[in-house]
Design an enzyme around this catalytic site. Structure first.
Site, PDB file in Angstrom:
ATOM      1  N   GLY A   1       0.771  -1.231   0.000  1.00 13.44           N
ATOM      2  CA  GLY A   1       0.000   0.000   0.000  1.00 13.44           C
ATOM      3  C   GLY A   1       0.798   1.275   0.000  1.00 13.44           C
TER       4      GLY A   1
ATOM      5  N   SER B   1      16.354  -9.194  17.746  1.00  6.69           N
ATOM      6  CA  SER B   1      16.343  -7.780  18.126  1.00  6.69           C
ATOM      7  C   SER B   1      15.537  -7.501  19.384  1.00  6.69           C
ATOM      8  CB  SER B   1      15.801  -6.938  16.962  1.00  6.69           C
ATOM      9  OG  SER B   1      14.477  -7.308  16.663  1.00  6.69           O
TER      10      SER B   1
ATOM     11  N   LYS C   1      10.998   0.346  12.271  1.00  7.45           N
ATOM     12  CA  LYS C   1      10.750   0.258  13.719  1.00  7.45           C
ATOM     13  C   LYS C   1      10.533   1.635  14.331  1.00  7.45           C
ATOM     14  CE  LYS C   1      13.392  -4.032  14.253  1.00  7.45           C
ATOM     15  NZ  LYS C   1      14.596  -4.666  14.819  1.00  7.45           N
TER      16      LYS C   1
END
Length: 807
Positions: free
Chosen positions: A364, A685, A728
């Site tokens: 998108g 992570s 992030k």
């Protein structure tokens, strides 16, 4: 009749010399020929005024128009003029008879005609012997063989050969009547010895027979080929007549001729043209209505429809391209800049080819639509090829024609659809290629997306090299890690991140609302979106990286308003505001801030990267009385489980400094959980997030709710770098995070982070877990010199009641 032993001719004569071109006279030979040169005509006139004798000799060079004494052979023939006919004003026709051999002793004059001292050659005799008889027989055999090969000799010549028994006269007679060049005839005329002359004639005949044999062989082959062609032509005409009588005018033969003309008109390379013409010949020989004829016809039609040499004119105007890209898309500056660079290079180096771009980003964000705008900006034809779920390499390379229902691969089909050999070809969802027993389509794409190889791309169906070097390939992917290494190496990767709130508002107001209003037939004056209402729509009803859900919601609002317009005759206009969104779309789906409103023990905000953008990943840890069990839940992958183990070990190594009992692993059970347990999670992570949550739960110290973190942890407490920092950080910004802890080695990646994100978030780089704890916990625990008394639950309760006692 004059002969060589004619006593009337003296041994020394002064005679006019007639130089002839390409002719050699022999004694006893009668011949008519035209004389045109002035000198020759004067020589004939002089001979006629005297005893009608003239010396005929060949000139050595046929191109010499005015020969001198040095240009003539020495040996010739003394001849008598039998008749002279005035053929024209420029020349005469001369009829002569050869008498005997002669040689030019001295050339007395060259002007006005040639006059020479001629010596009559002696007539040598020979004694009949076995050798002479053998030579006569060999000559007869050779002459018979010559006659079989050269059939233009009159029958009376054969009779004359049979009647002649003298070796010398036979050699002269045969040499004068066979079709050989004048130099070899002169070679025989020069010989005075009869037997030697006959031997020379045998050599000449032998050589001539070999030449005639080869010539006849060539003629026979040519005649056979001509007969075959005539036979084929005759049969084809008969077949055409038969099919015409049967009403089957559309026969393969007629089609084959038409296709052959189309193939020749394309001007292809020799290899391609020969192969296609061979297929036309096969079609020509096919009977009407045969299945194989339809297969060949379909193959030829497919090949002829390909744009072998047809290309569209590329537009290299950078200002125009920038205007079109900005008109169609808001943001995406990195992508626009990259393609403007391609146009700039193309304008400086037109021969530059082989640009292969891969747009990587969540769904998108406009990967597919920007490719369409780039095609319009560059003036290229646009074709999209969807690769999602393709698991058969024949989909890329085509099926071989030996299979029933075979067809070209998607690449060649797309070029054929474009109609030019330089389109913009969008390979959509390249990271979702499948692989099974039918082959590996990703490996099949290696040739397509390699500028060093695709100049001669060979589709299995076409089976001809087609040049793809002028095609501008753009590929799209959601997850670059799922693209095979060799394929990834061939592409220039451009990453597209998530949109910020401001970008979504601009995209909606500039593009999405206008598009949906037009699609639903609503005028701009009938439906308006207030700025606050659009912002509420984005924040309260969408939580995505792109704008697809936002566009669907705008479409839903348009449908509701369309119903109002149709059902209410007095309807004038409607404005979307925050207070009426719930009546249009239902209750708000997402709260403005999903985070806890207060600092909580054992709850840490981690950050995760997914193929659809970044996400907030809460990590919860609960500590209970037990026997040291460690439980991990939340669909964690192996790497994430190992990170949890590494975090626990790291905390154990510094338990004293953190005020934790060194034997907590014997007295406590630790449960680590990542919410949304149905969603698989993996990766290293979340290491520092787990370590922080475990420390918070064991020490009973709350974690700041406005802090998020990402980083891999080691047993010694070092913080290692991670990937996907841009996504992030965007997730942290969307969820109202104010502080993000990142590994120190990821500081260079901050240049890729959106400026809006950097304005609202404070990034704290760390190298060790101690700095993480100092930043994330509301306060640091008090180190102890002896083992604390009590269970972790009791410690937590005391922390909550009087935290100052434990600092």
């Amino acid at each position: 009749m004059f002969t060589e032993d004619n006593p009337k001719i003296e041994n020394e004569l002064v005679l006019p010399v007639l130089a002839v071109r390409g002719l050699v006279f022999f004694p006893g030979m009668m011949l008519q020929f035209d004389v045109a040169r002035k000198k020759s005509v004067l020589a004939i006139s002089d001979a006629l005024s005297k005893d009608r004798l003239i010396f005929l000799v060949s000139q050595t060079d046929l191109s010499d128009k005015e020969p001198t004494g040095d240009d003539l052979y020495k040996t010739g023939v003394i001849a008598r003029i039998k008749q002279v006919m005035h053929h024209s004003e420029e020349g005469v026709k001369l009829h002569v008879e050869g008498a005997c051999r002669g040689e030019i002793s001295t050339l007395l004059q060259e002007e006005p005609f040639l006059l020479g001292q001629i010596t009559k050659c002696p007539v040598l005799t020979y004694k009949p012997s076995y050798r002479s008889e053998a030579l006569l027989r060999i000559v007869h055999e050779k002459f018979d063989e010559y006659l079989r090969l050269f059939k233009h000799v009159p029958p009376d010549i054969l009779l004359g050969v049979l009647q002649e028994k003298d070796c010398g006269r036979l050699a002269d007679y045969i040499a004068s009547n066979i079709s050989i060049d004048f130099e070899r005839k002169q070679y025989i005329l020069d010989e005075l010895r009869p037997l030697k002359r006959l031997q020379k004639l045998i050599d000449v005949l032998t050589e001539e027979i070999k030449i005639l044999s080869v010539e006849n062989e060539i003629n026979q082959k040519a005649q056979a080929q001509m007969d075959e062609n005539q036979r084929e032509y005759f049969l084809k005409e008969q077949l055409r007549a038969i099919t015409s009588e049967l009403g089957e005018d559309d026969n393969p033969q007629q089609e084959a001729d038409e296709l052959r003309e189309r193939v020749l008109a394309l001007g292809l390379s020799q290899v391609c043209e020969e192969k296609l013409l061979k297929e036309c010949d096969k079609l020509y020989r096919m009977p009407y209505g045969s299945h194989e004829a339809s297969v060949i016809r379909m193959y030829l039609d497919t090949c002829l429809e390909l744009p072998w040499k047809k290309s569209s004119k590329e537009k290299l105007d950078l200002v125009r391209a920038q205007r079109i890209l900005d008109r169609d898309h808001y943001g995406l500056e990195k992508v626009k800049e990259r393609f403007l660079e391609i146009l700039a290079v193309k304008s400086l180096a037109p021969q530059q080819t082989g640009q292969i771009i891969c747009l990587v980003g969540p769904p998108g964000v406009g990967k597919t639509s920007i490719a369409r705008s780039i095609a319009q900006a560059t003036g290229r034809k646009y074709v999209r090829v969807s690769l999602g779920g393709v698991s058969d390499e024949a989909e890329i390379m085509g099926h071989r024609r030996t299979y029933v229902g075979s067809m070209p691969g998607r690449i060649i089909s797309a070029v054929k659809q474009a109609g030019v050999n330089n389109p913009l070809l969008l390979l959509d969802e390249i990271d979702k290629l499948g692989q099974n027993f039918k082959g590996d389509p990703a490996s099949a794409l290696l040739e397509v997306l390699d500028p060093e190889q695709n100049a001669e791309f060979t589709d299995h169906y076409i089976d001809l090299p087609f040049d793809l070097s002028n095609v501008l390939f753009i590929t799209t992917a959601n997850d670059a890690s799922r693209i095979p290494g060799p394929l990834y190496d061939r592409m220039d990767i451009i990453e597209l991140g998530s949109y910020t709130l401001e970008e979504k508002l601009n995209i909606a107001s500039r593009h999405l609302i206008k598009k949906q209003l037009k699609k639903h037939g609503i005028k701009a004056s009938q439906l308006k979106f207030s700025k606050a209402g659009l912002k509420e729509l984005v924040e309260g009803y969408t939580r995505e990286a792109g704008v697809r859900t936002l566009e669907r919601l705008i479409a839903s609002v348009c449908r509701k308003v369309a119903k109002m317009i149709v059902s209410d005759p007095e309807f004038t206009s409607f404005t979307v505001k925050p207070e009426n969104l719930e009546s249009l779309l239902g209750p708000r789906k997402f709260t403005k801030d999903q985070l806890a409103g207060e600092d909580t023990i054992g709850l840490v905000n981690g950050l995760a990267w997914t193929s659809v953008g970044g996400e907030l990943l809460p990590i919860e840890v609960a500590v209970m009385e037990g026997t040291g069990k460690i439980q991990l839940t939340g669909s964690l992958g192996d790497v994430m489980k190992e990170s949890a183990g590494a975090a626990i070990t790291c905390i154990r190594t510094r338990a004293g400094a953190l005020g934790i009992s060194p034997k907590f692993y014997e007295k406590c059970d630790i449960h680590i959980h990542a919410p949304e347990g149905a969603v698989p999670k993996d990766g290293p992570s979340a290491g520092i997030a787990m370590a922080t949550a475990i420390t918070s739960a064991l020490c009973g110290i709350p974690v700041r709710h406005d802090v998020a973190m990402t980083g891999e942890i080691t047993l010694q407490g070092r913080v290692l770098p991670i990937g996907g920092l841009k996504e992030k950080s965007m997730a942290a910004y969307k969820n109202g995070i104010h502080t993000v802890i990142i590994p120190a080695e990821n500081v260079p990646d901050l240049t890729e982070v959106d400026p809006v994100v950097k304005e609202h978030i404070q990034f704290i780089p760390v190298k060790r877990v101690d700095t993480v704890l100092e930043t994330a916990l509301t306060h640091m625990p008090r180190p102890v010199t002896q083992e604390p008394v009590g269970l972790p639950s009791e410690i937590a309760a005391k922390h909550q009641k009087a935290p100052e006692l434990y600092q």
